[in-house]
Write a protein that holds these residues in place. Structure first.
Motif, mmCIF file in Angstrom:
data_model
loop_
_atom_site.group_PDB
_atom_site.id
_atom_site.type_symbol
_atom_site.label_atom_id
_atom_site.label_comp_id
_atom_site.label_asym_id
_atom_site.label_seq_id
_atom_site.Cartn_x
_atom_site.Cartn_y
_atom_site.Cartn_z
ATOM 1 N N TYR A 97 -3.701 -1.195 -5.662
ATOM 2 C CA TYR A 97 -4.249 -0.290 -4.652
ATOM 3 C C TYR A 97 -4.602 1.088 -5.186
ATOM 4 O O TYR A 97 -4.983 1.952 -4.415
ATOM 5 C CB TYR A 97 -3.250 -0.140 -3.503
ATOM 6 N N ASP A 98 -4.441 1.324 -6.480
ATOM 7 C CA ASP A 98 -4.638 2.685 -6.981
ATOM 8 C C ASP A 98 -6.105 2.961 -7.264
ATOM 9 O O ASP A 98 -6.793 2.175 -7.897
ATOM 10 C CB ASP A 98 -3.810 2.917 -8.251
ATOM 11 N N GLN A 99 -6.573 4.097 -6.784
ATOM 12 C CA GLN A 99 -7.948 4.538 -7.015
ATOM 13 C C GLN A 99 -7.898 6.018 -7.402
ATOM 14 O O GLN A 99 -7.751 6.840 -6.538
ATOM 15 C CB GLN A 99 -8.788 4.399 -5.740
ATOM 16 N N GLU A 129 2.887 16.133 -1.588
ATOM 17 C CA GLU A 129 2.148 14.879 -1.782
ATOM 18 C C GLU A 129 2.380 14.309 -3.180
ATOM 19 O O GLU A 129 2.605 13.104 -3.340
ATOM 20 C CB GLU A 129 0.642 15.130 -1.583
ATOM 21 N N LEU A 174 -1.609 10.841 -5.337
ATOM 22 C CA LEU A 174 -2.300 10.244 -6.495
ATOM 23 C C LEU A 174 -3.474 11.125 -6.905
ATOM 24 O O LEU A 174 -3.760 11.297 -8.089
ATOM 25 C CB LEU A 174 -2.785 8.834 -6.140
ATOM 26 N N GLN A 175 -4.155 11.715 -5.896
ATOM 27 C CA GLN A 175 -5.296 12.584 -6.214
ATOM 28 C C GLN A 175 -4.835 13.903 -6.833
ATOM 29 O O GLN A 175 -5.540 14.480 -7.653
ATOM 30 C CB GLN A 175 -6.144 12.835 -4.958
ATOM 31 N N THR A 219 -0.655 8.455 -1.296
ATOM 32 C CA THR A 219 -2.058 8.215 -1.655
ATOM 33 C C THR A 219 -2.757 9.536 -1.951
ATOM 34 O O THR A 219 -3.547 9.639 -2.894
ATOM 35 C CB THR A 219 -2.773 7.478 -0.516
ATOM 36 N N GLN A 273 0.862 -1.197 0.000
ATOM 37 C CA GLN A 273 0.000 0.000 0.000
ATOM 38 C C GLN A 273 0.894 1.241 0.000
ATOM 39 O O GLN A 273 1.935 1.258 0.643
ATOM 40 C CB GLN A 273 -0.854 -0.050 1.259
ATOM 41 N N ARG A 274 0.489 2.263 -0.761
ATOM 42 C CA ARG A 274 1.297 3.487 -0.765
ATOM 43 C C ARG A 274 1.186 4.192 0.578
ATOM 44 O O ARG A 274 0.206 4.007 1.300
ATOM 45 C CB ARG A 274 0.807 4.438 -1.858
ATOM 46 N N SER A 286 6.862 7.104 -4.999
ATOM 47 C CA SER A 286 6.335 5.773 -4.675
ATOM 48 C C SER A 286 6.114 4.929 -5.927
ATOM 49 O O SER A 286 5.737 3.768 -5.824
ATOM 50 C CB SER A 286 5.019 5.909 -3.905
ATOM 51 N N TYR A 321 4.022 10.798 -4.183
ATOM 52 C CA TYR A 321 3.413 9.798 -5.058
ATOM 53 C C TYR A 321 4.390 9.384 -6.155
ATOM 54 O O TYR A 321 4.574 8.197 -6.432
ATOM 55 C CB TYR A 321 2.119 10.354 -5.673
#
Lengths: 481, 265
Positions: free
Chosen positions: B152-154, B239, B57-58, B54, B48-49, B246, B243
C-alpha cells in the motif's frame, strides 16, 4: 583520430554553428557543478556536526544529499555531455550543427528544469525514488529539452557529409535513444498520480538508475573518449572489433544490472541482475584493450591538459566498473549492500569518470569553437590536480568506510553505533575530497564564464564598431559636401 | 555497424529486452498483487496504514529519511529449535537426555531427530522455526521483508544506505509515541551516540499559557526549551511518528515463515 575526418573549409562554419548552443549548455552545467559540490559539502559537514544548518528544513540531510547528487548528474554530467556530443556529431559529420537554435532553447529548458527540480527537492517535493527525485514539472522540462537536443544531433547526423560511421557514433547514437526511453518509462510509472503496486516501484527505479548511471554515462563517456584518445595520441582507434564487442556487450549486459541482491522481490530479478553485472566484465575488458592499444606507445605527454583528464577518466571507468562487479559477487554483495560502498562507486562513476572525460573534452574543444585560447589556461593544470586529488580523497575513504561498515554490520555482536562510528572516521576524511573538488570546479567555472564574458565583450565591441563606422563615413561625406 | 540503422536496431533490441524483463514482467507478476494471509490464521496482510501514518509517509518522503534508513530486513536462512513443553512421566530421563542434546540452531532433520528421541521417552516438545541472519540477530525483525509488506505504500522507499538503523520494524522495536517524538526532536536525548540530525523544524516552541500543553515534549534539562516555553509537535511530527509506529513486518507469511513467539508460551 578518425582517419576520414579531414580539415575542410567548413571548419569555421561548424564552429560558428556550435558557439551559442555549447556556451548555453556548458555555462549552466558549470554553475550546477559548483552548486552540486557545494550542497554535497553541506551534506558532508552533517557527519561532523549533525545539527549544522539543522533548524532549516531546506538543508536537512535527506533533502540536501539527493539534491547534490542530482545536480551532479542532471545538472552537470548530462548537459555537458550533450554539448560535447553535439560537437562530436558535427565534427564527424563534417557539417555544421543542424537546427542550431533548437539546442539553445533546449539548453535553457534543461537548466530551468534542473533549477525547478532542485528547488522541488529542497522544498520537500522529492518523488522519493532514488535518482528520480525531481518533481513532475522538472521531469517534463528535462524530457522535452533532451528530445530537442536529440533532434538537432540526429539531424546533424542525417545530413552528414562524411557517410562512414565511426565507433564513437555507435556509443553516442545509442545514448541519444537510451535516455528518452528510460526517462519516460521511469517518470510515467513513478512520477504519476497513481504509482504501480508495491515493490514494482523500486524495481522500475533500479532499472532506470542503473541504465542511466552505469549504461548511459558509460556510453557517453566511452564514446567521447574513443573520439579524443586517437586525436591526442595521433593514430587511429585500435581494433574496432574490440570496440564493437565493447559496445554490444555494454548495451546488452549493462542494461540488465541494478536490482540489488537483498531486494524483497521475486528471486529471479536479483539473480538475473547479478549475472548481468558479472558479465559486464566483458565490455570493461574490451574497452580497456581498445584504450590501452590506442594510447600505449604514443609519445604524447599529457602535462595536466585535456589528454590527462581523459586518461584519468578512462582509468576511473575501469575502476568504477570493477567496484560494480565486485559488489555484484554474491559473497561480497551481502556485506557491501546498504553501505557507503555503493555511494563510492556512483561518485567515482560521476566525478572520476564522466566529469573527467567531460572536463578534458571541454578544455580541448572550447578554444576551437570560440576561436580564442582559454582565458585562464593556467587553471586547467591546477584543476586537473585538484580533480584527481579530490576524487581520490572522496572515493577511497568511502570505499574503506563501506567495507568496514559492511563487515561490522554483518556481525550482529557489534553494536550498530560502533559500526556507524567506524565508518564515520573515513567519511570525515572524504570531506577533504569534496573541498578539493569544489575548488577545482570553481576554476572550471571561472574559465567557462571568463570565456563567455570575453566573447560577449567581443560581440559588443563589433556591434559598437559597426554602429560607429557608418557614422564616421557619414561625417566625412558631410565634410566633403 | 556500418549504418545508423544497425546501431538503432542493436540499441532498440538491447534496451527493449531489459524493458520487457525489468519493467513489463514485474508489472505483470506483481502489479496486480493483493493482500495475502498471515500464516496459520485468516488475518489479511498487510493492512492499510491509518490516515495519520499515510500522511506521515509523505513527511518521510519529503525529508528524505530514506537517504540514511532502509526499510527492509534480510535473512540468510532458517533454523529450527526444539522446545520442551512437558517432561511427561519420566522427568529425570528427559532432563538427562536434553542436557546432552543440541536444541537450537538445528536443521529440519536434526530437529526431527531430537523430537523423536524426546518423544520416545515420554516428553512433549514443540519445534519452532526462526529466521537467521545478521539483520535478524540484530533484532531488526523476525523475518525477512517480502514484496507483500509494501503493497500500500506510495511511494515505496526501501532505501539504499544504512547510515542509520533499519526501520522495517521500528513500530515493534520502539512502540512508544513519546519516544519517537523525543527522538525526532533531539536524537541525542534518547541515544547519546546518535548521528541523526534533529528535526526541530517539525516542532514548535510555544510560550506556556495557563497550563503546559498536554502533548508538550518532556525533555531532559539540556535539551529543554527556555523557562516559560514548551516544545509542541506540529502535525507533521505526529504524522511522521504515526508512520514510524506503523512500520511492522512481524507476521509470518507463506514466503517468510517463522514460529510466532506467543506459540512458545
Amino acid at each position: 583520430m578518425n582517419p576520414t575526418e579531414n580539415k575542410t573549409s567548413c571548419e569555421s562554419e561548424i564552429n560558428d554553428s556550435l558557439r551559442v548552443p555549447l556556451l548555453a549548455l556548458f555555462g549552466g552545467a558549470a554553475l550546477w557543478l559548483v552548486g552540486g559540490l557545494l550542497l554535497g559539502l553541506i551534506a558532508g559537514i552533517k557527519f561532523h556536526a549533525p545539527d549544522f544548518l539543522g533548524g532549516c528544513p531546506l538543508f536537512t540531510y535527506g533533502r540536501v544529499a539527493p539534491a547534490a547528487n542530482d545536480l551532479l548528474l542532471y545538472g552537470f554530467c548530462i548537459p555537458a555531455a550533450l554539448g560535447v556530443m553535439l560537437w562530436i556529431f558535427a565534427r564527424l559529420s563534417q557539417s555544421p550543427l543542424a537546427l542550431p537554435l533548437v539546442p539553445v532553447v533546449a539548453a535553457h529548458l534543461w537548466h530551468l528544469g534542473v533549477f525547478i527540480g532542485t528547488a522541488g527537492i529542497l522544498l520537500g517535493g522529492s518523488t522519493g525514488h532514488l535518482w528520480l527525485e525531481y518533481p513532475r514539472a522538472a521531469a517534463v522540462l528535462l524530457f522535452a529539452a533532451f528530445l530537442l537536443i536529440a533532434v538537432s544531433a540526429a539531424a546533424t547526423f542525417g545530413w552528414r557529409q562524411e557517410k562512414s560511421l565511426y565507433p564513437s557514433h555507435w556509443f553516442l547514437f545509442a545514448a541519444l535513444l537510451w535516455f528518452p526511453w528510460i526517462y519516460s518509462t521511469a517518470n510515467l510509472f513513478l512520477n504519476a498520480h497513481q504509482l504501480p503496486r508495491g515493490v514494482v516501484q523500486p524495481i522500475i527505479c533500479w532499472w532506470f538508475a542503473s541504465n542511466l548511471i552505469f549504461v548511459w554515462l558509460g556510453l557517453v563517456g566511452v564514446g567521447i573518449a574513443f573520439y579524443f584518445l586517437p586525436k591526442f595520441s595521433g593514430r587511429p582507434l585500435a581494433s574496432s572489433g574490440y570496440a564493437l564487442l565493447g559496445f554490444l556487450s555494454l548495451v546488452f549486459f549493462g542494461t540488465w544490472c541494478g536490482i540489488p541482491p537483498g531486494a524483497p522481490v521475486p528471486a529471479w530479478l536479483p539473480a538475473l541482475s547479478g549475472v548481468a553485472a558479472l558479465l559486464t566484465i566483458i565490455p570493461l575488458l574490451a574497452i580497456l584493450i581498445v584504450a590501452v592499444k590506442t594510447v600505449c606507445g604514443a609519445s604524447v605527454s599529457c602535462n595536466g591538459g585535456p589528454f590527462c583528464f581523459i586518461k584519468i577518466g578512462m582509468i576511473s571507468f575501469i575502476v568504477a566498473g570493477g567496484l560494480y562487479i565486485a559488489a555484484a559477487c554474491p559473497q561480497y554483495s551481502r556485506v557491501l549492500e546498504f553501505t557507503w560502498f555503493g555511494a563510492a562507486q556512483v561518485q567515482l562513476q560521476l566525478l572520476g569518470f564522466t566529469a573527467m572525460i567531460l572536463f578534458g573534452a571541454i578544455y580541448f574543444l572550447l578554444p576551437q569553437v570560440m576561436g580564442r585560447p582559454l582565458p585562464l589556461a593556467k587553471f586547467t593544470k591546477l584543476h586537473f590536480f585538484l580533480s584527481v586529488a579530490g576524487a581520490l580523497l572522496l572515493v577511497v575513504p568511502l570505499v574503506a568506510a563501506g567495507i568496514v561498515q559492511g563487515e561490522k554490520l554483518a556481525d550482529a555482536s557489534v553494536a550498530f553505533a560502533d559500526a556507524n562510528s567506524a565508518a564515520l572516521k573515513f567519511l570525515r576524511i572524504s570531506t577533504l575530497g569534496q573541498l578539493a573538488l569544489l575548488a577545482g570546479s570553481l576554476l572550471f567555472a571561472a574559465n567557462i564564464f571568463a570565456m563567455t564574458i570575453q566573447w560577449k565583450l567581443g560581440i559588443a565591441r563589433t556591434v559598437i564598431d559597426y554602429i560607429k563606422s557608418p557614422l564616421a563615413t557619414a561625417k566625412t561625406s558631410e565634410v566633403k559636401s | 555497424m556500418k549504418t545508423g540503422i544497425s546501431v538503432f536496431v542493436a540499441t532498440f533490441v538491447a534496451l527493449g529486452a531489459s524493458w520487457c524483463g525489468f519493467v513489463l514482467a514485474p508489472l505483470l507478476q506483481l502489479g496486480g498483487a493483493k493482500q495475502t494471509v498471515v500464516l496459520q490464521t485468516t488475518d489479511n496482510w498487510p493492512l492499510q496504514r491509518t490516515g495519520a501514518a499515510t500522511l506521515g509517509l509523505q513527511v518521510y518522503r519529503a525529508n528524505g529519511c530514506a537517504a540514511c534508513h532502509t526499510e527492509l530486513v534480510r535473512q540468510t536462512g532458517v533454523a529450527f529449535e526444539v522446545l520442551l513443553t512437558s517432561a511427561g512421566n519420566n522427568p529425570a530421563a528427559v532432563s538427562n537426555l536434553i542436557s546432552n542434546l543440541k536444541l537450537a540452531g538445528l536443521t529440519k532433520e536434526e530437529a526431527d531427530d531430537a523430537n523423536a528421541k524426546i518423544t520416545a521417552i515420554g516428553g512433549k516438545v514443540e519445534t519452532r522455526l526462526t529466521a537467521t541472519g545478521a539483520d535478524i540477530a540484530r533484532g531488526w525483525g523476525l523475518r525477512q521483508s517480502v514484496a507483500a509488506d509494501y503493497l500500500y505504500d506510495q511511494p515505496v522507499q526501501l532505501g539504499s544506505l544504512r547510515a542509520g538503523p533499519d526501520l522495517a520494524n521500528i513500530g515493534v522495536r520502539a512502540p512508544d509515541l513519546n519516544w519517537q517524538l523525543l527522538h525526532l526532536y533531539a536524537p541525542k536525548a534518547v541515544n547519546p551516540n546518535s548521528t541523526m540530525p534533529s528535526f526541530k523544524f517539525l516542532f514548535e516552541v510555544r510560550k506556556i499559557g495557563n497550563a503546559p500543553a498536554p502533548d508538550a515534549l518532556h525533555l531532559p534539562k539540556e535539551f529543554a526549551a527556555a523557562d516559560g516555553y514548551e516544545i509542541v509537535p506540529k502535525p507533521e511530527a505526529i504524522e511522521l511518528a504515526a508512520y514510524l509506529l506503523s512500520l511492522k513486518a512481524n507476521q509470518p507469511l507463506y514466503e517468510a515463515p517463522f514460529s510466532p513467539v506467543t506459540a512458545a508460551k
